[in-house]
Design an enzyme around this catalytic site. Structure first.
Site, PDB file in Angstrom:
ATOM      1  N   CYS A   8       0.828  -1.201   0.000  1.00 14.91           N
ATOM      2  CA  CYS A   8       0.000   0.000   0.000  1.00 14.91           C
ATOM      3  C   CYS A   8       0.864   1.254   0.000  1.00 14.91           C
ATOM      4  O   CYS A   8       2.081   1.178   0.064  1.00 14.91           O
ATOM      5  CB  CYS A   8      -0.867   0.010   1.242  1.00 14.91           C
ATOM      6  SG  CYS A   8      -1.825  -1.485   1.441  1.00 14.91           S
ATOM      7  N   ASP A 369      10.119  -6.959 -15.734  1.00 14.98           N
ATOM      8  CA  ASP A 369      10.670  -6.799 -14.382  1.00 14.98           C
ATOM      9  C   ASP A 369      10.828  -8.130 -13.645  1.00 14.98           C
ATOM     10  O   ASP A 369      11.775  -8.323 -12.904  1.00 14.98           O
ATOM     11  CB  ASP A 369       9.793  -5.840 -13.557  1.00 14.98           C
ATOM     12  CG  ASP A 369       8.360  -6.290 -13.496  1.00 14.98           C
ATOM     13  OD1 ASP A 369       8.043  -7.188 -12.712  1.00 14.98           O
ATOM     14  OD2 ASP A 369       7.529  -5.754 -14.262  1.00 14.98           O
ATOM     15  N   CYS A 459      12.506 -13.732  -1.142  1.00 15.66           N
ATOM     16  CA  CYS A 459      11.843 -14.484  -2.211  1.00 15.66           C
ATOM     17  C   CYS A 459      12.832 -14.983  -3.268  1.00 15.66           C
ATOM     18  O   CYS A 459      12.469 -15.769  -4.137  1.00 15.66           O
ATOM     19  CB  CYS A 459      10.745 -13.636  -2.847  1.00 15.66           C
ATOM     20  SG  CYS A 459      11.313 -12.027  -3.387  1.00 15.66           S
TER      21      CYS A 459
HETATM   22  S1  SF4 Z   1      10.430 -11.506   0.285  1.00 15.17           S
HETATM   23 FE1  SF4 Z   1      10.795 -10.487  -1.686  1.00 15.17          FE
HETATM   24  S2  SF4 Z   1       8.985  -9.267  -2.112  1.00 15.17           S
HETATM   25 FE2  SF4 Z   1       8.928  -9.840   0.057  1.00 15.17          FE
HETATM   26  S3  SF4 Z   1       9.873  -8.141   1.156  1.00 15.17           S
HETATM   27 FE3  SF4 Z   1      11.498  -9.619   0.751  1.00 15.17          FE
HETATM   28  S4  SF4 Z   1      12.337  -8.982  -1.235  1.00 15.17           S
HETATM   29 FE4  SF4 Z   1      10.397  -7.937  -1.001  1.00 15.17          FE
END
Ligand code: SF4
Length: 494
Positions: A8, A369, A459
């Site tokens: 957000c 991206d 991630c």
């Molecule tokens: S897991 Fe990936 S998308 Fe989530 S905060 Fe960390 S870097 Fe950002």
């Protein structure tokens, strides 16, 4: 181009001379509508709270609703929020109910909050807060963080110590703006600084503003002062301005995906020295350097608008290959809040996209991206082939996503992520590309200007900066690797 549910956007303003701040809130949020358009909300303080909530994008400035809003909210301190539901339910009724800013009141204490992020220890907090406050009225994390603050305030612990308890006991990402019942504006950020938050002021230092992204300050002609540091609390009141470092951060973990996808290209993130679009240009240069064969196999560079645009320019600069803006978005096709299913959203995205004739018979480098689930990429590639592309090679600025996010991005299981199951060669086959090239994590990090241990790369590496997220991820991964069905959003189940 994605249809991930985004983090957000928040904005807060305080006029030391007592003038209304609603116009700053309005423009600050308009400039950040890319961070969420399920719903929006405004709240100002003028001897009490006055608020306005709505679904969808903010109404245009000449809309009767906007005029009404400007007349109704006259306070000299205010906060606002644009939301894309990453937690809670996303049908229309719940969207309205979960719209922020959120007001909580108990035992003579009252507070209003708007926040950007996601809480990980939801189950534990829900239990704790239910026993103190009774049933929770929304399905959103903001109620948890508001009530956590209220816990301290109603015991007269003061704002600093209540925020400090929040920073210590809430695990997750939270960048918060709020108003006290005395009309003070405050802002704070979790001790890892996962989501962005910055502040600034007008030329005379009479009007102060807090914004998720620096573009919210720019549009109001405010000067950028600084990012709000992880673990820091800022307060503006009639008595002036205070800034306290409540929790000393052990490390930092700024979301790396903000650089590749979320943030507006003209924003400055995390007190950095260059805008996001310059960083994305670097990503494109890196992709060019990392593929030594690129000049032999590509005739034309194009971007998947709009987050691939700057990287495509960088790739063109690095390789000298012709760059064409052959893919365009129909500007007035927009998502609406009540379109909530994956299928509907994908349909809208494909309607948005149009391909010019220049790619016919060409070997194309398409710059994107990221690849999350792979279905949007597959459709876009199909569209490019139908438009006559001879070859389609995908160049992806964000390295391969292999695991979920627990901090506010809508990637909640391993099984939904194409990169968790397949390498680049297999992904190319599945999405119908001739090849897929991901930027390396090393080059990605280098281009952000931050050190590896200042970024969240959860991630990309399955190594998370908070303990419960790591625990949940490890359990989910074990299930996923055994081929068992993941439940999804397990961190939110109560
Ligand atoms: S897991 Fe990936 S998308 Fe989530 S905060 Fe960390 S870097 Fe950002």
């Amino acid at each position: 181009m994605k249809f991930l549910k985004e983090a957000c956007g928040v904005f807060g303003a305080y006029d030391m001379d007592g003038g209304p701040v609603i116009s700053y809130l309005y423009w600050g949020l308009i400039s950040q509508n890319h961070r969420g358009h399920h719903s929006h909300g405004f709240l100002t303080f003028d001897n009490g709270f006055s608020s306005h909530y709505g679904l969808d994008l903010l109404p245009p400035v000449r809309h009767p609703l906007t005029r009404k809003l400007f007349k109704k909210l006259r306070g000299a301190a205010g906060i606002g929020h644009v939301r894309y539901a990453t937690s809670g339910k996303d049908n229309k009724r719940w969207l309205l109910r979960d719209t922020q800013p959120f007001i909580v009141e108990d035992g003579g204490a009252k507070i209003a909050l708007a926040y950007n992020g996601n809480i990980v220890n939801v189950s534990q907090l829900r239990l704790e807060l239910k026993s103190e406050f009774g049933n929770l009225s929304t399905s959103s994390d903001v109620e948890l963080i508001s009530k956590k603050l209220l816990q301290g305030l109603k015991k007269d612990r003061g704002l600093s110590s209540s925020v400090k308890a929040c920073m210590r006991e809430v695990e997750g990402a939270f960048s918060v703006v709020g108003l006290t019942q005395k009309g003070e504006l405050f802002a704070f950020r979790d001790s890892l600084g996962i989501r962005p938050l910055c502040y600034g002021h007008d030329e005379d230092k009479k009007i102060f503003a807090v914004s998720s992204e620096s573009v919210g300050l720019n549009i109001n002609n405010f000067q950028y002062e600084s990012e709000i540091k992880p673990g820091e609390l800022l307060v503006w009141s009639k008595d002036g301005f205070t800034q306290e470092q409540l929790v000393k951060p052990k490390m930092r973990a700024f979301c790396s995906f903000e650089f590749a996808y979320f943030a507006r290209p003209d924003s400055i993130l995390n007190g950095g020295s260059k805008p996001v679009y310059k960083i994305r240009e670097d990503f494109g240069r890196n992709l060019g350097k990392e593929d030594s064969e690129i000049n032999n196999k590509i005739d034309i560079v194009i971007s998947i608008p709009e987050t691939g645009d700057d990287a495509a320019y960088g790739l063109h600069e690095q390789t000298g290959i012709h760059w064409a803006r052959a893919l365009r978005k129909h500007r007035y096709v927009t998502d609406r809040a009540f379109i909530t299913t994956h299928k509907e959203r994908e349909m809208i995205i494909m309607k948005k996209l149009n391909i010019g004739g220049e790619i016919k018979g060409k070997r194309v480098a398409a710059v994107e991206d990221s690849i999350v689930r792979g279905d949007t990429s597959r459709r876009i590639i199909k569209k490019m082939r139908e438009a006559g592309a001879k070859k389609v090679h995908m160049y992806i600025t964000f390295p391969r996503i292999i695991s979920p996010c627990f901090y506010g991005i809508d990637m909640s299981t391993f099984s939904e992520l194409i990169g968790a199951k397949h390498d680049a060669t297999e992904i190319a086959r599945i999405i119908g590309a001739d090849s897929v090239h991901y930027q390396s994590i090393e080059n990605f990090v280098k281009s952000t200007g931050l050190e590896r241990d200042e970024l969240c790369l959860g991630c990309l590496t399955c190594q998370y900066p908070t303990p419960l997220a790591q625990q949940i991820a490890d359990k989910m991964k074990a299930k996923f690797e055994k081929g068992e069905k993941e439940t999804g959003r397990v961190y939110e189940s109560s």
